[in-house]
Design an enzyme around this catalytic site. Structure first.
Site, PDB file in Angstrom:
ATOM      1  N   SER A 121       0.817  -1.211   0.000  1.00 53.57           N
ATOM      2  CA  SER A 121       0.000   0.000   0.000  1.00 53.57           C
ATOM      3  C   SER A 121       0.845   1.252   0.000  1.00 53.57           C
ATOM      4  O   SER A 121       0.365   2.332  -0.334  1.00 53.57           O
ATOM      5  CB  SER A 121      -0.861   0.059   1.259  1.00 53.57           C
ATOM      6  OG  SER A 121      -1.584  -1.116   1.425  1.00 53.57           O
ATOM      7  N   HIS A 142      -2.253  -3.041  -6.610  1.00 53.69           N
ATOM      8  CA  HIS A 142      -2.817  -2.673  -5.310  1.00 53.69           C
ATOM      9  C   HIS A 142      -4.331  -2.827  -5.329  1.00 53.69           C
ATOM     10  O   HIS A 142      -5.050  -2.000  -5.894  1.00 53.69           O
ATOM     11  CB  HIS A 142      -2.415  -1.232  -4.946  1.00 53.69           C
ATOM     12  CG  HIS A 142      -2.866  -0.829  -3.596  1.00 53.69           C
ATOM     13  ND1 HIS A 142      -3.590   0.309  -3.357  1.00 53.69           N
ATOM     14  CD2 HIS A 142      -2.723  -1.445  -2.396  1.00 53.69           C
ATOM     15  CE1 HIS A 142      -3.864   0.384  -2.060  1.00 53.69           C
ATOM     16  NE2 HIS A 142      -3.350  -0.665  -1.458  1.00 53.69           N
TER      17      HIS A 142
HETATM   18  N1  LIG Z   1      -5.554  -4.338   4.912  1.00 52.09           N
HETATM   19  C1  LIG Z   1      -5.871  -3.578   3.899  1.00 52.09           C
HETATM   20  O1  LIG Z   1      -6.949  -2.926   3.920  1.00 52.09           O
HETATM   21  C2  LIG Z   1      -4.975  -3.503   2.690  1.00 52.09           C
HETATM   22  C3  LIG Z   1      -5.492  -2.974   1.493  1.00 52.09           C
HETATM   23  C4  LIG Z   1      -4.675  -2.984   0.347  1.00 52.09           C
HETATM   24  C5  LIG Z   1      -3.376  -3.451   0.431  1.00 52.09           C
HETATM   25  N2  LIG Z   1      -2.880  -3.927   1.622  1.00 52.09           N
HETATM   26  C6  LIG Z   1      -1.491  -4.437   1.628  1.00 52.09           C
HETATM   27  O2  LIG Z   1      -1.564  -5.842   1.512  1.00 52.09           O
HETATM   28  C7  LIG Z   1      -0.446  -6.440   2.173  1.00 52.09           C
HETATM   29  C8  LIG Z   1      -0.974  -7.442   3.194  1.00 52.09           C
HETATM   30  O3  LIG Z   1      -1.749  -6.761   4.169  1.00 52.09           O
HETATM   31  P1  LIG Z   1      -2.866  -7.488   5.038  1.00 52.09           P
HETATM   32  O4  LIG Z   1      -3.687  -6.417   5.668  1.00 52.09           O
HETATM   33  O5  LIG Z   1      -3.526  -8.522   4.207  1.00 52.09           O
HETATM   34  O6  LIG Z   1      -1.956  -8.179   6.156  1.00 52.09           O
HETATM   35  P2  LIG Z   1      -2.305  -9.378   7.136  1.00 52.09           P
HETATM   36  O7  LIG Z   1      -1.442  -9.210   8.297  1.00 52.09           O
HETATM   37  O8  LIG Z   1      -3.779  -9.474   7.337  1.00 52.09           O
HETATM   38  O9  LIG Z   1      -1.872 -10.694   6.283  1.00 52.09           O
HETATM   39  C9  LIG Z   1      -0.542 -10.987   5.939  1.00 52.09           C
HETATM   40  C10 LIG Z   1      -0.415 -12.486   5.748  1.00 52.09           C
HETATM   41  O10 LIG Z   1       0.889 -12.768   5.245  1.00 52.09           O
HETATM   42  C11 LIG Z   1       1.336 -13.988   5.829  1.00 52.09           C
HETATM   43  N3  LIG Z   1       2.782 -14.081   5.732  1.00 52.09           N
HETATM   44  C12 LIG Z   1       3.718 -13.467   6.486  1.00 52.09           C
HETATM   45  N4  LIG Z   1       4.952 -13.824   6.083  1.00 52.09           N
HETATM   46  C13 LIG Z   1       4.794 -14.691   5.056  1.00 52.09           C
HETATM   47  C14 LIG Z   1       5.686 -15.423   4.241  1.00 52.09           C
HETATM   48  N5  LIG Z   1       6.996 -15.339   4.414  1.00 52.09           N
HETATM   49  N6  LIG Z   1       5.177 -16.238   3.291  1.00 52.09           N
HETATM   50  C15 LIG Z   1       3.860 -16.347   3.121  1.00 52.09           C
HETATM   51  N7  LIG Z   1       2.960 -15.667   3.872  1.00 52.09           N
HETATM   52  C16 LIG Z   1       3.414 -14.855   4.820  1.00 52.09           C
HETATM   53  C17 LIG Z   1       0.806 -13.902   7.251  1.00 52.09           C
HETATM   54  O11 LIG Z   1       0.735 -15.193   7.840  1.00 52.09           O
HETATM   55  C18 LIG Z   1      -0.577 -13.261   7.045  1.00 52.09           C
HETATM   56  O12 LIG Z   1      -1.579 -14.222   6.881  1.00 52.09           O
HETATM   57  C19 LIG Z   1       0.333  -5.314   2.794  1.00 52.09           C
HETATM   58  O13 LIG Z   1       1.371  -4.954   1.924  1.00 52.09           O
HETATM   59  C20 LIG Z   1      -0.701  -4.197   2.888  1.00 52.09           C
HETATM   60  O14 LIG Z   1      -0.118  -2.926   2.885  1.00 52.09           O
HETATM   61  C21 LIG Z   1      -3.663  -3.983   2.733  1.00 52.09           C
END
Ligand SMILES: NC(=O)c1ccc[n+]([C@@H]2O[C@H](COP(=O)([O-])OP(=O)(O)OC[C@H]3O[C@@H](n4cnc5c(N)ncnc54)[C@H](O)[C@@H]3O)[C@@H](O)[C@H]2O)c1
Length: 594
Positions: A121, A142
């Site tokens: 993000s 994204h």
């Molecule tokens: N939450 C939002 O609203 C949102 C919106 C758009 C983009 N994003 C982006 O998406 C990405 C993920 O965010 P999120 O909110 O889904 O996070 P989250 O913490 O909910 O999920 C992350 C997942 O990644 C897994 N993970 C960690 N290390 C790993 C590895 N080495 N191999 C495989 N899996 C692994 C974790 O177990 C977890 O399930 C970030 O870059 C965030 O900025 C988030």
């Protein structure tokens, strides 16, 4: 011909990853869904299945489609399962070193032709790309939360991304039923760059006890038509993710203090209050991952509101003859209050009377108001041109011109005329309520009642308490709003109250984005509507509100908050100087046929 992506890997099945898997599988793409360990994999699988089952329950997906969708997904632990994919979308936590390590490994594991995309993000896609030997095949993809629902995908192109890779990813977005906007690699891209300053500001308001969490959220939903309030949205995003995004934007985006995460966010993350995913954030949920809010000690007691008796209000004076006064007279008269309308002079009074009559008649013609209700509402209004007629009213609503000297003089004379115990209210949208209060000898009886335009339609009223307002005056104001069938939110007396203070800096930021040639008004409007579910994009809204009105509010906020981040965008000032004031003159950010 755009290249086909037949098999796609998704790394990380958290808040975003699980939704991204669903998007691909729903659109006929085979997916290899990868997590870091068995328990995380199981959790991701449960999230995906829960979401699909909800779609089936709502009739959006058939049993066969559910089966076909799930048969397209292979689940695995570790990146080694990605040896045969055409594209990977990475969605692991927002840490640069973690993402770089994963991209280095993906580069080793995935076939040479595979495109590597990050769902980051706020981090630099360029910095992530240089962890591989194929930075020209690395892009940002994204998605927005929830990924299966939100239409937008921001495609982020770095200086080395190959043009055909961007073209292929854009074509893929179309195949997924998404709308893409393609942008350069800047912190927060479009939507988050505009969203997170606003979210952080809302958290700061909550932290400063400026208003309650329910009131901050209700204000933005009802005042701006947003699909959810900022604190509920923080819970949906995840506070840990939101913290990382803000922190990165602060460091990458020129250390704008508005992106320095509010201290409360870090405290909540440390305490394990991550939002929906942990079952508790700003609100408490039925359980981890549940969207259902349950009552907690901070939840206002609905019975408590009824108990705050306040004063009896039967007769209301409304001073002023403009748009707001017209709407407010209608609202009070329809709700059964006796109204004394006071204007300067008979002619104004007659014009105002016709305006109120016309508006009520329109409601009758549209079938929204029985004719007899219109007649009885009108019969409740007395039309006057002197404040002397306000001697026996229980509430005075001042809705005159937005000039402090005028309002102060009026409140001083009301103080002389009105009976003891009257509740005084100003409808100002930008002036300090305390200034009006101190023009009287009874500041404890003065509140702000900030109606939104058009008053008969907009469901929200901000009830502004100054540091001198009596709690029982606030309770009276709330009870009046309830009888008017308006949702009252109570807030402190600071520039812009809740809605304008949160809305206008965001609009100003959007103008700065266009000014910096970072994006176009059309793309920004798309991004906010399709990525965040806003009813209008910022430029559509600026043109509707009026650029002059918007600039005045932004200046007022800047004067009070003094933060350089709130300084009016020079482009906005120039457009106002040039007379491009928006729809009302046929030209603002866009030109309109008149
Ligand atoms: N939450 C939002 O609203 C949102 C919106 C758009 C983009 N994003 C982006 O998406 C990405 C993920 O965010 P999120 O909110 O889904 O996070 P989250 O913490 O909910 O999920 C992350 C997942 O990644 C897994 N993970 C960690 N290390 C790993 C590895 N080495 N191999 C495989 N899996 C692994 C974790 O177990 C977890 O399930 C970030 O870059 C965030 O900025 C988030």
């Amino acid at each position: 011909m755009a290249r086909e992506f037949n098999t796609v890997g998704v790394v990380g099945l958290g808040t975003m990853g699980a939704g991204i898997v669903e998007v691909f599988a729903r659109n006929g793409v085979d997916v290899v869904a990868v997590e870091i360990n068995e328990s995380a994999l199981e959790r991701g699988q449960t999230t995906l299945i829960g979401s699909i089952d909800r779609a089936v329950a709502r009739g959006k997906l058939t049993e066969e489609e559910r089966h076909a969708l799930l048969s397209r997904v292979t689940f695995a632990v570790g990146l080694s399962a990605l040896g045969g994919v055409d594209l990977v979308v990475e969605a692991v936590p927002e840490h640069l070193d973690l993402k770089q390590a994963i991209f280095t490994e993906l580069d080793r594991t995935c076939p040479p032709h595979a495109v590597l995309a990050t769902n980051t993000s706020s981090l630099s896609v360029t910095e992530i790309s240089v962890a591989t030997h194929r930075p020209n095949q690395v892009v940002g993809m994204h998605f927005f939360n929830p990924a299966p629902i939100m239409k937008l995908v921001e495609v982020v192109r770095t200086v080395v991304t190959a043009d055909e890779v961007v073209d292929d990813i854009e074509a893929l977005c179309t195949r997924l039923g998404k709308v893409d906007v393609t942008i350069n690699d800047r912190a927060g891209f479009i939507a988050n760059a505009l969203l997170f300053g606003y979210l952080n500001h809302a958290v700061g308001m909550y932290e400063a006890r400026f208003a309650s969490r329910e009131d901050i959220d209700a204000a933005m939903k009802l005042g701006c038509g947003l699909p959810m309030g900022p604190l509920a949205l923080m819970d949906l995003i995840g506070l840990d993710t939101a913290y990382e995004i803000l922190d990165t934007m602060y460091r990458r985006g020129g250390r704008d203090r508005r992106h320095a995460p509010s201290p409360l966010i870090k405290q909540m993350v440390t305490a394990g209050l991550l939002g929906r995913k942990s079952g508790q954030g700003f609100y408490t949920y039925e359980g981890p991952g549940s969207p259902v809010v349950v009552a907690d000690p901070l939840t206002p007691d609905p019975a408590g509101t009824a108990v705050e008796a306040g004063r009896a209000i039967a007769k209301v004076g409304v001073v002023g003859s403009g748009t707001m006064a017209t709407g407010i007279i209608e609202v009070f008269a329809k709700a059964g209050y006796d109204v004394v309308s006071v204007t300067r002079g008979r002619e104004r009074s007659a014009t105002l009377r016709s305006a109120v009559e016309a508006s009520l008649t329109k409601a009758v013609v549209r079938g929204k108001l029985p004719e007899e209700d219109r007649d009885s509402a009108l019969a409740r209004v007395t039309w006057s041109s002197t404040v002397d007629h306000l001697a026996d009213v229980d509430l005075v609503v001042e809705a005159t011109v937005e000039e402090l000297s005028v309002k102060k003089a009026l409140f001083a004379s009301l103080d002389e005329i009105c009976k003891p115990g009257v509740l005084f209210a100003t409808t100002t949208s930008s002036l300090p309520v305390i200034e009006c209060a101190m023009a009287t000898s009874r500041p404890e009886d003065v509140v702000g009642l900030h109606f939104f335009n058009p008053a008969p339609v907009m469901p929200l009223v901000e009830v502004v308490r100054t540091i001198r307002t009596a709690p029982e005056a606030v309770a009276t104001a709330r009870a009046v709003c309830a009888r008017l069938d308006k949702h009252a939110v109570v807030c402190a007396d600071r520039a812009g109250f809740v809605v304008n203070a949160l809305l206008f800096p965001y609009l100003n930021d959007a103008v700065k984005m266009v000014e910096a040639s970072y994006s176009t008004a059309d793309d920004i409007d798309y991004a906010m509507k399709l990525g965040c579910g806003y009813p209008m994009g910022p430029f559509e809204l600026l043109d509707v509100v009026g650029l002059d009105v918007s600039l005045a509010i932004i200046r007022e906020l800047y004067l009070e908050l003094r933060d350089p981040g709130f300084a009016p965008a020079p482009l906005l000032e120039h457009l106002v100087t040039a007379g491009y004031l928006g729809r009302k003159v046929g030209r603002g950010f866009r030109a309109y046929g008149r």
